[in-house]
Design an enzyme around this catalytic site. Structure first.
Site, short mmCIF file in Angstrom:
data_model
loop_
_atom_site.label_atom_id
_atom_site.label_comp_id
_atom_site.label_asym_id
_atom_site.label_seq_id
_atom_site.Cartn_x
_atom_site.Cartn_y
_atom_site.Cartn_z
N LYS A 90 0.86 -1.18 0.00
CA LYS A 90 0.00 0.00 0.00
C LYS A 90 0.90 1.23 0.00
CE LYS A 90 -4.50 0.95 0.52
NZ LYS A 90 -5.64 0.25 -0.06
N GLY A 190 -23.38 4.27 4.55
CA GLY A 190 -22.50 4.77 3.51
C GLY A 190 -22.97 4.29 2.15
N VAL A 191 -23.54 5.22 1.39
CA VAL A 191 -24.03 4.82 0.07
C VAL A 191 -23.24 5.56 -1.01
CG1 VAL A 191 -26.31 3.93 0.65
CG2 VAL A 191 -26.01 6.40 0.42
N GLY A 192 -21.92 5.34 -0.95
CA GLY A 192 -21.03 5.88 -1.97
C GLY A 192 -20.98 4.92 -3.14
N VAL A 194 -19.59 1.91 -3.60
CA VAL A 194 -19.91 0.51 -3.34
C VAL A 194 -21.31 0.38 -2.74
CG1 VAL A 194 -19.23 -1.59 -2.12
CG2 VAL A 194 -17.47 -0.03 -2.94
P1 NAD Z 1 -17.04 6.26 -1.22
O1 NAD Z 1 -16.18 7.37 -0.72
O2 NAD Z 1 -17.57 6.32 -2.61
O3 NAD Z 1 -18.32 6.07 -0.25
C1 NAD Z 1 -18.26 6.20 1.12
C2 NAD Z 1 -19.56 6.84 1.56
O4 NAD Z 1 -19.61 6.86 2.97
C3 NAD Z 1 -19.70 8.28 1.09
O5 NAD Z 1 -20.97 8.46 0.47
C4 NAD Z 1 -19.59 9.10 2.37
O6 NAD Z 1 -20.38 10.28 2.35
C5 NAD Z 1 -20.13 8.11 3.39
N1 NAD Z 1 -19.69 8.36 4.76
C6 NAD Z 1 -18.50 8.81 5.21
N2 NAD Z 1 -18.50 8.90 6.54
C7 NAD Z 1 -19.72 8.48 6.96
C8 NAD Z 1 -20.33 8.31 8.23
N3 NAD Z 1 -19.68 8.63 9.35
N4 NAD Z 1 -21.59 7.84 8.27
C9 NAD Z 1 -22.25 7.53 7.12
N5 NAD Z 1 -21.73 7.66 5.90
C10 NAD Z 1 -20.49 8.13 5.83
O7 NAD Z 1 -16.22 4.93 -0.98
P2 NAD Z 1 -16.48 3.50 -1.61
O8 NAD Z 1 -15.57 3.32 -2.77
O9 NAD Z 1 -17.94 3.28 -1.78
O10 NAD Z 1 -15.92 2.56 -0.45
C11 NAD Z 1 -16.67 2.33 0.72
C12 NAD Z 1 -15.84 1.55 1.71
O11 NAD Z 1 -15.46 0.30 1.14
C13 NAD Z 1 -14.51 2.24 2.10
O12 NAD Z 1 -14.23 1.92 3.43
C14 NAD Z 1 -13.50 1.58 1.19
O13 NAD Z 1 -12.20 1.60 1.77
C15 NAD Z 1 -14.04 0.17 1.12
N6 NAD Z 1 -13.65 -0.53 -0.11
C16 NAD Z 1 -13.97 -0.04 -1.32
C17 NAD Z 1 -13.61 -0.73 -2.47
C18 NAD Z 1 -13.97 -0.21 -3.84
O14 NAD Z 1 -13.87 -0.98 -4.81
N7 NAD Z 1 -14.39 1.04 -3.99
C19 NAD Z 1 -12.92 -1.95 -2.36
C20 NAD Z 1 -12.63 -2.46 -1.09
C21 NAD Z 1 -13.00 -1.74 0.03
#
Ligand code: NAD
Length: 365
Positions: A90, A190-192, A194
């Protein structure tokens, strides 16, 4: 090990690096661009260390080092348990992503990655976008997560979401006796990228979905699109839910939240969900909450970049590989039950076992 625990130990850099078994840690500095980055290579027994680069305005250098050491170790386990021939690594870049990222800054970082001669492959992570990977790729070929137009695998989030969905179904089979999620009350935090894809799968299966996010606009838009229920962040942990899906930040499973949670199982995408891997893994056991190990069920994104690294990227094959998370998850939950250990510990043991066996193969004639 809990982050704070690691930080409070007053010790030199070497002691910290060897504590989690790292092979190599590289401190990078470039005066003209102001680039400060740390690349941590945890283990390369299975293959080159692959893991994303995270850019973050860390409060201090200790925090950055802690983050990169923990994250790279997690990548070793994730690759191993997923059966990939990859090691764990990393990188973190210290600074404000909104202000510091320029072409020169990113290309200088690419040169540092290149200097490791393929021992470390980078990819996207927090605050690093596909466009940044394009600049990095101008200086090194040891980069994944490139756009589809450049022969890459594109956005890994849909694959990650699918893997999480598979892990959730496998865990549901263990907990409820069947993997059908119809009617199950599922809280997605968290509805980002993923989380939103996961919600789509759950709605299709007629689950009763509750969502929360600090970004109100995302909650509103998804609630409208799928008819799911938006919930306030403060009351989220007290919700009457069957399944908690952490898809925002790490460390949300801790002393405070475990005592509030009323769910039967936890399965989500966030990395490092257990604040203290050991303690909270067992605390969940005491509370009869079954936990789907995060590094196993969120491995879809890594599976995606692994296929990009292998070449001849094929999206269909990637999803087929992510589907296997179902079987692996179920078998780990069975081992954990049989051995009376936490599922996190069972998953780590399995990951370590494969590395130890492959290390023997390397040295045997
Ligand atoms: P993202 O940034 O698109 O989504 C994260 C969401 O969480 C955002 O909408 C943000 O507003 C929300 N958030 C942040 N703090 C919060 C809180 N305290 N309460 C509620 N919501 C909150 O990220 P992502 O790509 O969707 O990834 C989500 C998680 O999965 C992360 O922890 C990431 O490390 C992990 N992850 C992602 C991937 C990937 O392919 N994107 C792969 C493995 C792990």
């Amino acid at each position: 090990m809990e982050i704070k625990e690691l930080e409070k130990v007053e010790q030199g850099v070497y002691a910290r690096v060897t504590q989690l078994g790292h092979e190599q840690v590289v401190f990078c500095y470039d005066e003209p661009t102001g680039l400060k980055a740390i690349i941590a290579i945890h283990n390369t027994v299975l293959g080159p260390a692959l893991g994303g680069t995270r850019m973050w305005n860390y409060a201090n250098e200790q925090e950055a080092l802690t983050d990169v050491l923990r994250l790279s170790r997690g990548m070793t386990f994730k690759a191993s348990i997923s059966g990939l021939n990859l090691g764990g690594g990393k990188a973190v870049i210290i600074g404000d992503a909104g202000k510091m990222k320029t072409e020169a800054f990113l290309r200088r970082f690419g040169k540092f990655v290149n200097s490791l001669g393929g021992k470390y492959y980078t990819a996207e992570d927090v605050n690093m976008k596909t466009a940044d990977m394009e600049y990095i790729s101008m200086e090194t070929r040891y980069v994944t997560g490139l756009p589809e137009s450049m022969g890459g695998g594109g956005d890994p989030s849909p694959v990650t979401a699918y893997g999480v969905y598979m892990g959730m179904k496998a865990t549901a089979k263990k907990v409820f006796g069947g993997d059908n999620l119809a009617g199950k009350k599922i809280g997605v935090q968290g509805v980002g990228q993923v989380g939103a894809h996961l919600v789509e799968y759950l709605v299709k299966e007629n689950a009763k979905v509750f969502i929360t996010d600090i970004a109100d606009a995302k909650v509103k838009s998804l609630a409208q699109q799928y008819g799911v229920t938006g919930v306030d962040g403060d009351s989220f942990y007290d919700l009457d839910m069957d399944i908690y899906a952490p898809c925002a930040l790490g460390a949300t499973v801790n002393d405070e939240t475990i005592s509030r949670l009323r769910c039967s199982m936890i399965a989500g995408a966030a990395n490092n969900q257990l604040k203290d891997e050991l303690k909270h893994g067992y605390k969940l056991l005491d509370h009869r909450i079954v936990y789907a190990p995060d590094f196993l069920i969120n491995a879809g994104g890594l599976i995606n970049v692994y296929n990009e690294y292998l070449g001849n990227y094929n999206r269909e094959r990637v999803f087929q590989q992510a589907e296997k998370i179902y079987d692996t998850c179920l078998s780990i939950l069975n081992v954990a039950e049989r051995e009376k250990i936490s599922s996190q510990e069972a998953a780590i043991q399995l990951a370590e076992k494969r590395i130890a066996e492959m290390a023997l193969i390397r040295t045997s004639r």
